[in-house]
Scaffold this active site. Sequence first.
Site, PDB file in Angstrom:
ATOM      1  N   GLN A 110      -8.277  15.312   1.656  1.00  0.00           N
ATOM      2  CA  GLN A 110      -6.881  14.587   2.160  1.00  0.00           C
ATOM      3  C   GLN A 110      -5.731  15.282   1.487  1.00  0.00           C
ATOM      4  O   GLN A 110      -4.474  15.769   2.077  1.00  0.00           O
ATOM      5  CB  GLN A 110      -6.835  13.231   2.196  1.00  0.00           C
ATOM      6  CG  GLN A 110      -5.686  12.535   2.790  1.00  0.00           C
ATOM      7  CD  GLN A 110      -5.731  10.996   2.750  1.00  0.00           C
ATOM      8  OE1 GLN A 110      -6.579  10.383   2.223  1.00  0.00           O
ATOM      9  NE2 GLN A 110      -4.576  10.410   3.395  1.00  0.00           N
TER      10      GLN A 110
ATOM     11  N   HIS B  81       0.809  -1.139   0.127  1.00  0.00           N
ATOM     12  CA  HIS B  81       0.106   0.057   0.051  1.00  0.00           C
ATOM     13  C   HIS B  81       0.804   1.206  -0.146  1.00  0.00           C
ATOM     14  O   HIS B  81       0.646   2.066  -0.841  1.00  0.00           O
ATOM     15  CB  HIS B  81      -0.956   0.106   1.297  1.00  0.00           C
ATOM     16  CG  HIS B  81      -1.630   1.268   1.268  1.00  0.00           C
ATOM     17  ND1 HIS B  81      -2.690   1.792   0.587  1.00  0.00           N
ATOM     18  CD2 HIS B  81      -1.656   2.269   2.184  1.00  0.00           C
ATOM     19  CE1 HIS B  81      -3.126   2.846   1.029  1.00  0.00           C
ATOM     20  NE2 HIS B  81      -2.571   3.235   2.090  1.00  0.00           N
TER      21      HIS B  81
END
Length: 425
Positions: free
Chosen positions: A249, A142
């Site tokens: 974000q 990830h």
Amino acid sequence: MKISANNPQRKSWLSVAKNSDFPIQNIPFGVFLTKDDIITIGTRIGDSAIDLGALHQLGYFKDIPLTDDIFLQDTLNDFIADGRKTWRLVRNRIAELFDENNSELKNNEDHKTHVIFTMDEIEMQLPVDIGDYTDFYSSKEHATNVGIMFRGKDNALMPNWLHIPVGYHGRSSSIVVSGTPIRRPNGQTLPVGETQPVFGPSKRVDMELETAFITTAANKLGESIPVDEADEYIFGMVVFNDWSARDIQKWEYVPLGPFLGKSFASTISPWIVTMDALEPFRCESPKQEVSPLPYLQQKRSDNSYDIKLQAILETENGDKNLLSSSNFKYMYWTMAQQLAHHTSNGCNVRTGDMLGSGTLSGKTKDSYGSMLELTWAGKEPITLKDGSTRIFFNDGDNVILNGYCENEEVRIGFGECTGKIFPAK
Ligand code: CA
């Protein structure tokens, strides 16, 4: 003390479907509201919810040192604070009581009506009063994927990543139990190609396929937990969707990290599966290519767990689209390393704290744990069964995460962690 509750040969007198996440070997802990509006701590076998408060009042735990009201609470915090020995005694006793060869409760029809409910008679609640929530970033796949998208292939992993279980302090007030509606957040974003920010509904609501673990009081302020003792302080795990608004974000995160793009909601599965129940599914964690500093070096190597994880998108017509199949065992940093690192500066971890794994992505595209990765930052839309496409989630989308362990003898699961997205206010 032996974990007799894990005996794979044991069968319950309660019926359990073959592929159930909740055989008698699981015995997770949760909190539910009964049809009489009574809140209680409970467990689950098959599709039966078991009221531990009622069981205790009827004397079925008399040989275990427990306070009278330990299960008559709206959270598991006090029970978790009792420590591992108590968790194990209670789980062992529940296994014994519901064993097909034990008639104590099996033949007491009156007691059974006070203790056993069907799942549709109860309503699951948030199981823990979560004081502090910390989220890690511990899947190398990830972190690499996100790094490639934002910084290019050559600088994908930041220089600290192989030395530190990178994490940040999250928000606990907005952690909700599975099934709670998720309101699309409003926020400030900088539209692509613009120079001035705007305020409005996020256009990039995403999931993060994670697990989280719940701790018992571990250390006093100023003290740290040795990595080889850290497992003692972990009560159990849940499946965890750490919702993210990627556009919010992206605009806000420099230099202090995630903030409003993360804090609008995080969903957990309602039953906490104990580490004891997961013990048969221990496996090797990925070999750490750079030797960690001594305070993060573990003696044993089977520090991970083989937990299969799935993310499914249910559209409003009821279609279920499999988005991702991942596994907890891909996680590079172990839970013990995360906890040891967390306390290495003397920060105290308390009963009911929750530590998230970080998005759990595998090596292949079908195992990526976020839409950000699955659609490669929106460049590769996903086509669903109904012909529509997604880059991120639409209003009305129901995101279902699940997790389970399975060997030749037993399947231990978490149930579902679901959240449906509703339009912004
Ligand atoms: Ca996360």
